[in-house]
Design a protein around this motif. Structure first.
Motif, PDB file in Angstrom:
ATOM      1  N   MET A  60       0.553   8.845  -8.549  1.00  0.00           N
ATOM      2  CA  MET A  60       0.814   8.096  -7.043  1.00  0.00           C
ATOM      3  C   MET A  60      -0.184   6.897  -6.815  1.00  0.00           C
ATOM      4  O   MET A  60       0.100   6.120  -6.223  1.00  0.00           O
ATOM      5  CB  MET A  60       0.496   9.246  -6.038  1.00  0.00           C
ATOM      6  CG  MET A  60       1.692  10.288  -5.897  1.00  0.00           C
ATOM      7  SD  MET A  60       1.340  11.136  -4.701  1.00  0.00           S
ATOM      8  CE  MET A  60       1.158  10.306  -3.160  1.00  0.00           C
ATOM      9  N   PHE A  61      -1.486   7.105  -7.482  1.00  0.00           N
ATOM     10  CA  PHE A  61      -2.413   5.971  -7.370  1.00  0.00           C
ATOM     11  C   PHE A  61      -2.513   5.312  -8.481  1.00  0.00           C
ATOM     12  O   PHE A  61      -3.556   5.101  -9.378  1.00  0.00           O
ATOM     13  CB  PHE A  61      -3.652   6.836  -6.913  1.00  0.00           C
ATOM     14  CG  PHE A  61      -3.814   7.819  -5.744  1.00  0.00           C
ATOM     15  CD1 PHE A  61      -3.919   6.988  -4.642  1.00  0.00           C
ATOM     16  CD2 PHE A  61      -3.525   9.064  -5.731  1.00  0.00           C
ATOM     17  CE1 PHE A  61      -4.051   7.841  -3.474  1.00  0.00           C
ATOM     18  CE2 PHE A  61      -3.471   9.695  -4.641  1.00  0.00           C
ATOM     19  CZ  PHE A  61      -3.467   9.393  -3.561  1.00  0.00           C
ATOM     20  N   GLN A  62      -1.721   4.576  -8.572  1.00  0.00           N
ATOM     21  CA  GLN A  62      -1.589   3.368  -9.586  1.00  0.00           C
ATOM     22  C   GLN A  62      -2.116   2.070  -9.347  1.00  0.00           C
ATOM     23  O   GLN A  62      -2.417   1.727  -8.209  1.00  0.00           O
ATOM     24  CB  GLN A  62      -0.025   3.471 -10.347  1.00  0.00           C
ATOM     25  CG  GLN A  62       0.761   2.915  -9.028  1.00  0.00           C
ATOM     26  CD  GLN A  62       2.031   2.785  -9.180  1.00  0.00           C
ATOM     27  OE1 GLN A  62       2.454   3.003 -10.600  1.00  0.00           O
ATOM     28  NE2 GLN A  62       3.008   2.549  -8.315  1.00  0.00           N
ATOM     29  N   ASN A  70       2.445   1.651  -3.531  1.00  0.00           N
ATOM     30  CA  ASN A  70       1.375   1.917  -4.706  1.00  0.00           C
ATOM     31  C   ASN A  70       0.850   3.402  -4.479  1.00  0.00           C
ATOM     32  O   ASN A  70       0.432   4.101  -5.436  1.00  0.00           O
ATOM     33  CB  ASN A  70       0.168   1.035  -4.673  1.00  0.00           C
ATOM     34  CG  ASN A  70       0.631  -0.433  -5.329  1.00  0.00           C
ATOM     35  OD1 ASN A  70       1.663  -0.484  -5.928  1.00  0.00           O
ATOM     36  ND2 ASN A  70      -0.179  -1.158  -5.073  1.00  0.00           N
ATOM     37  N   THR A  71       0.883   4.165  -3.209  1.00  0.00           N
ATOM     38  CA  THR A  71       0.485   5.362  -3.102  1.00  0.00           C
ATOM     39  C   THR A  71       1.737   6.336  -3.150  1.00  0.00           C
ATOM     40  O   THR A  71       1.697   7.681  -2.699  1.00  0.00           O
ATOM     41  CB  THR A  71      -0.349   5.344  -1.845  1.00  0.00           C
ATOM     42  OG1 THR A  71       0.326   5.136  -0.587  1.00  0.00           O
ATOM     43  CG2 THR A  71      -1.563   4.784  -2.045  1.00  0.00           C
ATOM     44  N   SER A  72       3.191   5.738  -3.033  1.00  0.00           N
ATOM     45  CA  SER A  72       4.256   6.501  -2.782  1.00  0.00           C
ATOM     46  C   SER A  72       4.584   7.285  -1.610  1.00  0.00           C
ATOM     47  O   SER A  72       5.417   7.689  -1.313  1.00  0.00           O
ATOM     48  CB  SER A  72       4.434   7.601  -3.916  1.00  0.00           C
ATOM     49  OG  SER A  72       4.572   7.008  -5.314  1.00  0.00           O
ATOM     50  N   ILE A  73       3.703   6.715  -0.635  1.00  0.00           N
ATOM     51  CA  ILE A  73       3.822   7.130   0.927  1.00  0.00           C
ATOM     52  C   ILE A  73       5.193   6.790   1.240  1.00  0.00           C
ATOM     53  O   ILE A  73       5.728   7.437   2.199  1.00  0.00           O
ATOM     54  CB  ILE A  73       2.573   6.674   1.823  1.00  0.00           C
ATOM     55  CG1 ILE A  73       1.281   7.332   1.266  1.00  0.00           C
ATOM     56  CG2 ILE A  73       2.875   6.894   3.292  1.00  0.00           C
ATOM     57  CD1 ILE A  73       0.019   6.714   2.129  1.00  0.00           C
ATOM     58  N   PHE A  75       0.759  -1.110  -0.087  1.00  0.00           N
ATOM     59  CA  PHE A  75      -0.064  -0.117   0.016  1.00  0.00           C
ATOM     60  C   PHE A  75       0.923   1.151  -0.016  1.00  0.00           C
ATOM     61  O   PHE A  75       0.638   2.124  -0.789  1.00  0.00           O
ATOM     62  CB  PHE A  75      -0.897   0.085   1.067  1.00  0.00           C
ATOM     63  CG  PHE A  75      -1.638   1.346   1.268  1.00  0.00           C
ATOM     64  CD1 PHE A  75      -2.558   1.803   0.570  1.00  0.00           C
ATOM     65  CD2 PHE A  75      -1.173   2.116   2.593  1.00  0.00           C
ATOM     66  CE1 PHE A  75      -3.524   3.108   0.907  1.00  0.00           C
ATOM     67  CE2 PHE A  75      -1.849   3.274   2.618  1.00  0.00           C
ATOM     68  CZ  PHE A  75      -3.110   3.594   1.895  1.00  0.00           C
TER      69      PHE A  75
END
Length: 386
Positions: free
Chosen positions: A380-382, A286-289, A283
Motif C-alpha cells: 500500500m505504501f509504495q 498511493n496509499t490505496s485508501i 495520496f
C-alpha cells in the motif's frame, strides 16, 4: 423463422445474413438496449445467434437478462472466435446458451442446429441450462469477507467521513465514483471508489492512451501490406487462407488476425503519473485508501477481500478468449496476487499480469489469501505513482 444475430460487427452480420438469409429471416442488433426494447414490444424470435465476446454488453449478461426477464425460452447459439475453455463453456451454458459453434462453422450443420433448436423450443422441450453451475464462494471465504468488511467499515467510518469532506473541498463533484466492472463469471456490477480524478477523467482517456504502461512497443507492431505472412514467406510457400484487406491487398488470414489484435491495443490500461489525478487523489491512490468503498461491494457479494481485480468492460472484452478467460473463474477482489507481486513496477508486462491472475484462479486458497493480505500492507505504501 426469425433469427437474431447479436454482434457489434456490421460486416460480420451482413455476411451471416447473406449466407443464411434465404433460409431464415435475420435481424441484426449491435446494441443490447435495442434488442431488449424489441422483446419488450412483443417481437418474437426463434433463435438467438450471439457472435460477441462473453464480457461485452452483448455477451453473457445480456443472455442472462433475457432468460430472467422473459418467460419465453429462446434458444441461444454462441459463435466464438477461438477455442472456448471448458470453464467458460460451463458459464455460457449456465447463462442459457444451448450450443457453441466457431467462426469457421459448417453452414449445413449450423442451419440444421438452428432448425432443431427452434422446433424443440416451440414444443417447450428446449433443454434448460444447468443453473446449478455458477461460481459460489467457499463458505469460509464468504464468512471471512463479511466479518472483515463489516469490522473495517465500522472502525474506519470516522476516517471515511473526513476523506469524503476533503474530496468535496478540493474539487467539484461527488466524493464517490463508480464504474461498471466485470467480475467473477463475467458478472457486471457497480464498482465503488473514492473519486481521485477530475470529473472529466473519462473524456480525457483517449488523449493519454499513448502513455499506457502496458502498451505494445512500436517495434512489436504488426506491419500491414504483406502479400504473405512471415511464416509462409520464410517457407517459400503461398498462404492457403487469404483475405482482402481495406486497401484491396491480399493478406494472410493469420496476419490479419495479428494486425487486428495490435490495432485493438493492450488489454489493460494503467497510466504512470496520470495527469487526471488530483493532489488528494494522488495520496489516496498511493496509499490505496481510494479502494476502501469497495468494502461495500464485498458486503454485497460482488467481490471478495482477496481475488483477481475486476476489469472495466473495455478491458474484459479483450481477454475473454483462450486461456486468459480462466482469470474470471476466480473471485473478484480488492487486493490480489499481481498487486502484491509487482505493483506499479514499470517492467511488469501485460503477459505477466495475466499469468498472475490465472495462477491465483487455479490455486487460490484461504492460506494463500492470508499470505496476500499480509503482503498487501507494505504494498500500500509504495513510491511509484500508478
Amino acid at each position: 423463422m426469425k433469427v437474431v444475430y447479436l454482434s457489434p460487427d456490421f460486416q460480420e452480420a451482413a455476411e451471416f445474413e447473406k449466407e443464411f438469409g434465404q433460409s431464415f429471416e435475420v435481424k441484426h442488433f449491435d446494441n443490447p438496449k435495442l434488442f431488449l426494447n424489441s422483446l419488450e414490444n412483443g417481437d418474437r424470435y426463434d433463435v438467438i445467434i450471439d457472435a460477441s465476446s462473453p464480457g461485452s454488453p452483448l455477451g453473457i449478461n445480456l443472455i442472462r437478462t433475457i432468460k430472467n426477464k422473459f418467460t419465453a425460452t429462446i434458444p441461444v447459439i454462441w459463435i466464438a472466435d477461438s477455442l472456448v475453455p471448458a470453464t467458460v463453456q460451463r458459464m455460457l451454458m449456465a447463462a442459457g446458451v444451448s450450443d457453441i459453434f466457431y467462426q469457421k462453422y459448417d453452414k449445413e450443420k449450423l442451419s440444421t442446429r438452428i432448425n432443431y433448436l427452434a422446433r424443440i423450443s416451440k414444443m417447450d422441450m428446449h433443454p434448460r441450462a444447468n443453473s446449478a453451475f455458477a461460481y459460489k464462494y467457499p463458505l469460509g471465504k464468504r464468512i471471512f469477507d463479511i466479518v472483515v468488511a463489516s469490522t473495517a467499515l465500522l472502525f474506519l467510518s470516522p476516517i471515511l467521513l473526513v476523506i469524503t469532506l476533503l474530496i468535496k473541498l478540493e474539487s467539484k463533484g461527488p466524493a464517490f465514483y463508480y464504474s461498471y466492472r466485470v467480475g467473477t463469471g463475467f458478472k457486471i456490477f457497480k464498482f465503488w471508489k473514492f473519486r481521485s480524478m477530475r470529473q472529466d477523467a473519462d473524456q480525457l482517456l483517449d488523449s493519454i492512451k499513448a502513455f499506457n504502461q502496458y502498451q505494445t512497443p512500436a517495434k512489436e507492431q504488426v506491419e500491414e501490406g504483406y502479400s504473405l505472412c512471415k511464416t509462409c514467406a520464410e517457407g517459400g510457400v503461398e498462404c492457403s487462407n487469404k483475405l482482402i484487406n481495406e486497401q484491396g491487398q491480399l493478406i494472410c488470414e493469420q496476419q490479419y488476425i495479428e494486425s487486428k489484435k495490435t490495432k485493438s491495443g493492450a488489454a489493460f490500461i494503467k497510466i504512470a503519473n496520470d495527469p487526471r489525478i488530483t493532489r488528494l487523489g494522488m495520496f489516496l491512490r498511493n496509499t490505496s485508501i481510494d479502494e476502501l468503498p469497495q468494502l461495500y461491494n464485498v458486503l454485497r457479494g460482488d467481490m471478495s477481500i482477496v481475488g483477481n481485480r475486476p476489469l472495466p468492460i473495455y478491458e474484459a472484452e479483450k481477454i475473454t478468449t483462450d486461456e486468459y478467460a480462466a482469470r474470471f473463474i476466480a473471485p473478484a477482489g480488492i487486493t490480489g496476487l499481481w498487486q502484491v507481486s509487482k505493483r506499479g513496477k514499470g517492467n511488469m508486462s501485460e503477459a505477466e499480469r495475466k499469468a498472475l491472475d490465472i495462477e491465483y484462479a487455479q490455486k487460490f486458497s484461504f492460506r494463500k489469501d492470508l499470505y496476500i493480505l499480509l503482503k498487501t500492507v507494505p504494498a500500500m505504501f509504495q513510491k511509484e505513482n500508478v
